[in-house]
Enzyme design. Structure first.
Site, PDB file in Angstrom:
ATOM      1  N   LYS A 189       0.845  -1.189   0.000  1.00  0.00           N
ATOM      2  CA  LYS A 189       0.000   0.000   0.000  1.00  0.00           C
ATOM      3  C   LYS A 189       0.881   1.239   0.000  1.00  0.00           C
ATOM      4  CE  LYS A 189      -2.281  -0.743   3.844  1.00  0.00           C
ATOM      5  NZ  LYS A 189      -3.106  -0.567   5.064  1.00  0.00           N
ATOM      6  N   LYS A 196      -7.366  -5.780  -2.642  1.00  0.00           N
ATOM      7  CA  LYS A 196      -8.182  -5.108  -1.637  1.00  0.00           C
ATOM      8  C   LYS A 196      -8.717  -3.793  -2.187  1.00  0.00           C
ATOM      9  CE  LYS A 196      -6.101  -4.631   2.273  1.00  0.00           C
ATOM     10  NZ  LYS A 196      -4.938  -4.356   3.149  1.00  0.00           N
TER      11      LYS A 196
END
Length: 258
Positions: free
Chosen positions: A36, A94
């Site tokens: 991320k 995700k």
């Protein structure tokens, strides 16, 4: 594999290739490496080449997860982003449903993601992610996530926190509500993942309620700082040791009760 000692899988989120190399040094203590970009949000998306480089930097038997961002209600845009993540080497995709204000919008986004990802790689896992502090940003209710994931064909439902201001998962969704989230996910045949400034002291509760995946960053960074601190292998090892201790104690308590 080490995670069999505990039913709870440990997901660690490096934000760079250098941090991923530190994760590789602690590979025996973690289960999933999550890519991320924290400076772009709770589930900020990193660059495709960073996903590829992290995939190459860690052991082949460790799956890579990638966030595609705190996304708007733009199903086509999000589907393309998700395809980019899986093409780049991620096997857990995700999606932070930040801009979805109704379950119908969230299902619309996730159905596009599921098709884009599964058409390319059927064994990839799609994670519909919501926010424990949804009331602060106006997105879908946390307890709606399992049904959103089920209706869209996703593989997992996840909660994180949108605003990183020092408040934690249990500050917004208390343990009994998290337990209901996990129950609904499991009834739908989904994995249940929980994150949001999770600390070692939360692990006993997360184990008790049957969480499948716990996601952390700050807890394994120097000084507990997800932004300024750096992931350290010794902190990952210590966190895993506490996970395993909680798993043993929970198993003993269940055995004694029966």
């Amino acid at each position: 594999m080490r995670w069999k000692e505990s039913a709870l899988l440990l997901l660690i989120s490096p934000d760079s290739v250098d941090e991923a190399l530190d994760c590789a040094k602690a590979a025996d203590h973690l289960d999933i490496v999550d890519v991320k970009k924290p400076d772009e949000g709770s589930l900020g998306a990193n660059f495709p080449w960073v996903i590829r480089e992290i995939r190459e930097a860690i052991p082949a038997d460790k799956p890579v997860s990638a966030t595609v961002g705190d996304v708007p209600y733009k199903p086509g845009t999000v589907a393309q982003a998700a395809l980019g993540a899986v093409v780049s080497g991620a096997t857990y995709i995700k999606v932070g449903l930040y801009g979805c204000t109704t379950p119908e919008q969230a299902v619309d986004v996730m159905r596009g993601v599921v098709r884009a990802v599964k058409d390319h790689r059927p064994d990839a896992l799609v994670v519909a992610s919501g926010y424990a502090d949804a009331h602060r940003i106006g997105c879908v209710n946390p307890l709606a996530l399992p049904d959103i994931a089920r209706r869209s064909g996703s593989d997992a439902a996840m909660l994180d926190t949108a605003v990183k201001d020092g408040t934690r998962l249990f500050d917004h969704v208390p343990p009994e509500v998290c337990a209901e989230f996990v129950r609904r996910a499991h009834e739908a045949g989904l994995l249940a993942a929980l994150a949001g400034s999770v600390k070692a002291e939360d692990l006993a509760e997360l184990t008790r309620i049957g969480t499948d995946i716990v996601g952390v960053r700050g807890a394994v960074c120097e000084g507990g700082d997800r932004d300024a601190g750096r992931i350290r292998p010794k902190l990952v090892a210590a966190f895993r040791a506490e996970m395993d201790r909680c798993a043993r104690e929970h198993a003993a308590a269940v055995s004694a009760a029966s």
